[in-house]
Write a protein that holds these residues in place. Structure first.
Motif, PDB file in Angstrom:
ATOM      1  N   HIS A  41       0.832  -1.203   0.000  1.00 46.85           N
ATOM      2  CA  HIS A  41       0.000   0.000   0.000  1.00 46.85           C
ATOM      3  C   HIS A  41       0.865   1.251   0.000  1.00 46.85           C
ATOM      4  CE1 HIS A  41      -3.271   2.732   0.819  1.00 46.85           C
ATOM      5  NE2 HIS A  41      -2.713   3.121   1.950  1.00 46.85           N
TER       6      HIS A  41
ATOM      7  N   VAL B 287     -13.285  -9.308  -0.521  1.00 46.26           N
ATOM      8  CA  VAL B 287     -13.379  -7.882  -0.842  1.00 46.26           C
ATOM      9  C   VAL B 287     -13.819  -7.731  -2.294  1.00 46.26           C
ATOM     10  CG1 VAL B 287     -11.566  -7.253   0.806  1.00 46.26           C
ATOM     11  CG2 VAL B 287     -10.958  -7.715  -1.578  1.00 46.26           C
TER      12      VAL B 287
ATOM     13  N   SER C  81     -13.547  -6.366  -6.017  1.00 44.77           N
ATOM     14  CA  SER C  81     -12.381  -6.135  -6.879  1.00 44.77           C
ATOM     15  C   SER C  81     -12.807  -5.275  -8.062  1.00 44.77           C
ATOM     16  CB  SER C  81     -11.828  -7.472  -7.384  1.00 44.77           C
ATOM     17  OG  SER C  81     -10.656  -7.282  -8.142  1.00 44.77           O
TER      18      SER C  81
ATOM     19  N   THR D  50     -11.178  -2.364  -4.947  1.00 47.74           N
ATOM     20  CA  THR D  50     -11.665  -1.924  -3.651  1.00 47.74           C
ATOM     21  C   THR D  50     -10.780  -0.806  -3.115  1.00 47.74           C
ATOM     22  OG1 THR D  50     -12.421  -2.696  -1.486  1.00 47.74           O
ATOM     23  CG2 THR D  50     -10.310  -3.555  -2.270  1.00 47.74           C
TER      24      THR D  50
ATOM     25  N   LEU E 292      -7.369  -2.746   2.106  1.00 47.82           N
ATOM     26  CA  LEU E 292      -6.387  -3.801   1.835  1.00 47.82           C
ATOM     27  C   LEU E 292      -5.200  -3.674   2.783  1.00 47.82           C
ATOM     28  CD1 LEU E 292      -6.371  -3.774  -2.087  1.00 47.82           C
ATOM     29  CD2 LEU E 292      -7.550  -5.375  -0.564  1.00 47.82           C
TER      30      LEU E 292
ATOM     31  N   ARG F 258      -4.245  -6.533   5.567  1.00 46.66           N
ATOM     32  CA  ARG F 258      -2.936  -7.200   5.544  1.00 46.66           C
ATOM     33  C   ARG F 258      -2.152  -6.920   6.818  1.00 46.66           C
ATOM     34  NH1 ARG F 258      -2.610  -5.458  -0.722  1.00 46.66           N
ATOM     35  NH2 ARG F 258      -3.318  -7.441  -1.637  1.00 46.66           N
TER      36      ARG F 258
ATOM     37  N   PRO G 221      -6.684 -10.881   1.724  1.00 52.75           N
ATOM     38  CA  PRO G 221      -7.779 -10.391   0.885  1.00 52.75           C
ATOM     39  C   PRO G 221      -8.006 -11.303  -0.313  1.00 52.75           C
ATOM     40  CG  PRO G 221      -6.282  -8.606   1.474  1.00 52.75           C
ATOM     41  CD  PRO G 221      -5.599  -9.888   1.858  1.00 52.75           C
TER      42      PRO G 221
ATOM     43  N   PRO H 177      -6.917  -6.328  -5.104  1.00 51.40           N
ATOM     44  CA  PRO H 177      -6.281  -7.217  -4.132  1.00 51.40           C
ATOM     45  C   PRO H 177      -5.398  -8.278  -4.772  1.00 51.40           C
ATOM     46  CG  PRO H 177      -8.580  -7.810  -4.422  1.00 51.40           C
ATOM     47  CD  PRO H 177      -8.364  -6.542  -5.201  1.00 51.40           C
TER      48      PRO H 177
END
Length: 467
Positions: free
Chosen positions: A96, A194, A196, A198, A203, A207, A213, A431
């Motif tokens: 991320h 989740v 897709s 998202t 996420l 994590r 995810p 994800p």
């Protein structure tokens, strides 16, 4: 010149002057700085405060501001290699952060990010609410762990159905709520379903909690119930995270016939459904469907909302609405994490939501978001006809565009940066492997609609160099 640029300019001047002075020398007085540099007293005060925080100066009331002794120069870089051993065994996924958008460069047209431009924020209303909150005699008292009763009542009413203040836990914004929820509802290593694409922050929070995810595809009507049921069956998941009302990044609103289906599928799987209702106040002047939580009595739906998006990034006030043991577990996490949310901010939120100015702000915000969405959609259709979205979003802050064949996200984002326009690459919203290249364009982060049109023109020029 803005206050921010005035402060930076004055800081640069003062740092140069300090470098020529010896420790103990006195800086010019605030009055002299105001006269000499043509700035206001607030700018001078903030610049001096910044220098004091950096340790460059010390202020002595009634005497003046003096240069401090400079720390001795060091040539060896700090050695933090030992931390790799100390941190072994606990990994925080960094994807991320690695793909997060960078701050737009000076002069860049901004189509990046997930917050309102300052011109769209109700600054005066927020300031007045905070001032009224600060005048309360108990403003600095300890707040209840669950949050102020009045604020919880307001969030319970927004969630709908027969929810009461006892079903509400006030949080430090939506991201704080997500972090708590993922830790409370699933064990490390467990799957979480989740949409897709998202929200990347979800996420990251999942994590960080050690969850895996698992993507569930969407179409033009939102999350697909048939594939959701398959995903529950295949993975054994007991948790679904979704944004049924104005999905980020696509802007999709889950079709009416699917709203009950999604909840029923989750209930049949014995799973929690985390409903991220971040965009409840970001409709484009049109009514939005009521929350999934309003029609759920069994505690399947855990409702999440926040005031950050429609008000200000620094109004870090959100809420979780839940029933049953999961709410008790969240209370336990609150006591372990931070005890309670700062009372002055909660009091300010109560003041904000209780004033007619808030309703006026939401109405004008919806009108302006609809106008900006139309401007950017029209500019993209004109400048980049192959990129135009299939349909304008029904709410929210973004356009979600699929790039035509032959263009990669990396090439377009780099070319856009070179042409001084900031955009968000689409891959960070998936994800797993993205099915195609996408961009997310924000129409609420720009200064005005003129900037949106200019940004689309620059983006078209960038696209011609990105092949």
């Amino acid at each position: 010149m803005s206050d921010g640029s005035s402060i930076e300019t004055l800081l640069a001047i003062l740092r140069t002057e300090i470098a020529r002075l010896a420790p103990g020398d006195r800086l010019p007085s605030s009055r002299d700085l105001i006269t000499r540099h043509g700035v206001g007293p607030v700018t001078v005060s903030r610049a001096i405060a910044q220098l004091a925080a950096e340790g460059a100066v010390v202020t002595r009331p009634g005497s003046g501001t003096y240069v401090t002794a400079r720390p001795p120069a060091t040539t060896a870089a700090p050695d933090t290699s030992w931390q790799s051993v100390a941190l072994a065994g606990r990994h925080i996924d960094a994807r991320h952060e690695e793909t997060a958008p960078q701050e737009p460069a000076a002069g860049a047209a901004n189509l990046s990010g997930g917050y309102l431009h300052e011109s769209l924020q109700p600054a005066k209303t927020l300031g007045a609410a905070l001032a009224r909150a600060a005048r309360r005699p108990d403003a600095w008292h300890r707040a209840p762990a669950a949050g102020l009763a009045t604020l919880r009542a307001l969030f319970a009413r927004q969630a709908g159905g027969d929810h009461t203040p006892e079903d509400v836990l006030v949080t430090g914004g939506g991201q704080n709520a997500l972090s708590m929820l993922f830790r409370a509802t699933a064990a490390p290593g467990a799957p979480v379903l989740v949409e897709s694409p998202t929200y990347p922050g979800a996420l990251a929070a999942a994590r960080a909690a050690g969850l895996r995810p698992v993507p569930v595809p969407m179409d033009a009507q939102g999350l697909r119930p048939d594939l959701l049921a398959d995903a529950f069956a295949m993975t054994g998941a007991r948790l679904l995270y979704c944004q049924p009302t104005v999905h980020n990044p696509t802007g999709t609103v889950l079709a009416p016939e699917r709203r009950r289906q999604i909840t029923d599928v989750a209930r049949a799987a014995g799973a929690f459904l985390i409903e991220d209702d971040f965009a409840r106040h970001l409709g484009h002047g049109r009514p939005l469907p009521r929350p999934l939580a309003a029609d759920d009595r069994d505690g399947t739906v855990v409702h999440l909302t926040s005031l950050t998006k429609p008000a200000s990034p620094s109004l870090r006030i959100g809420a979780v609405v839940a029933r049953g043991p999961v709410l008790h577990r969240l209370h336990s996490l609150r006591r372990a994490d931070d005890f309670f949310i700062a009372r002055p901010l909660q009091e300010a939120a109560v003041e904000l939501l209780s004033t007619p100015a808030w309703d006026r702000h939401l109405r004008s915000l919806g009108t302006e978001l609809r106008r900006r969405c139309a401007v950017l959609s029209g500019a993209v259709a004109r400048e980049l006809p192959d990129w135009a979205p299939a349909a304008p979003p029904e709410g929210g802050l973004h356009l979600w565009l699929r790039l035509p064949p032959g263009l990669t996200e990396e090439a377009v984002v780099d070319a856009a940066r070179a042409h001084r326009v900031a955009v968000d690459a689409g891959r960070r919203f998936f994800p797993a492997e993205p099915p195609a290249a996408h961009l997310r364009l924000a129409f609420a982060a720009a200064a005005d609609p003129v900037e949106l049109s200019e940004a689309a023109r620059r983006l078209a020029a960038a696209a011609r160099t990105a092949h």
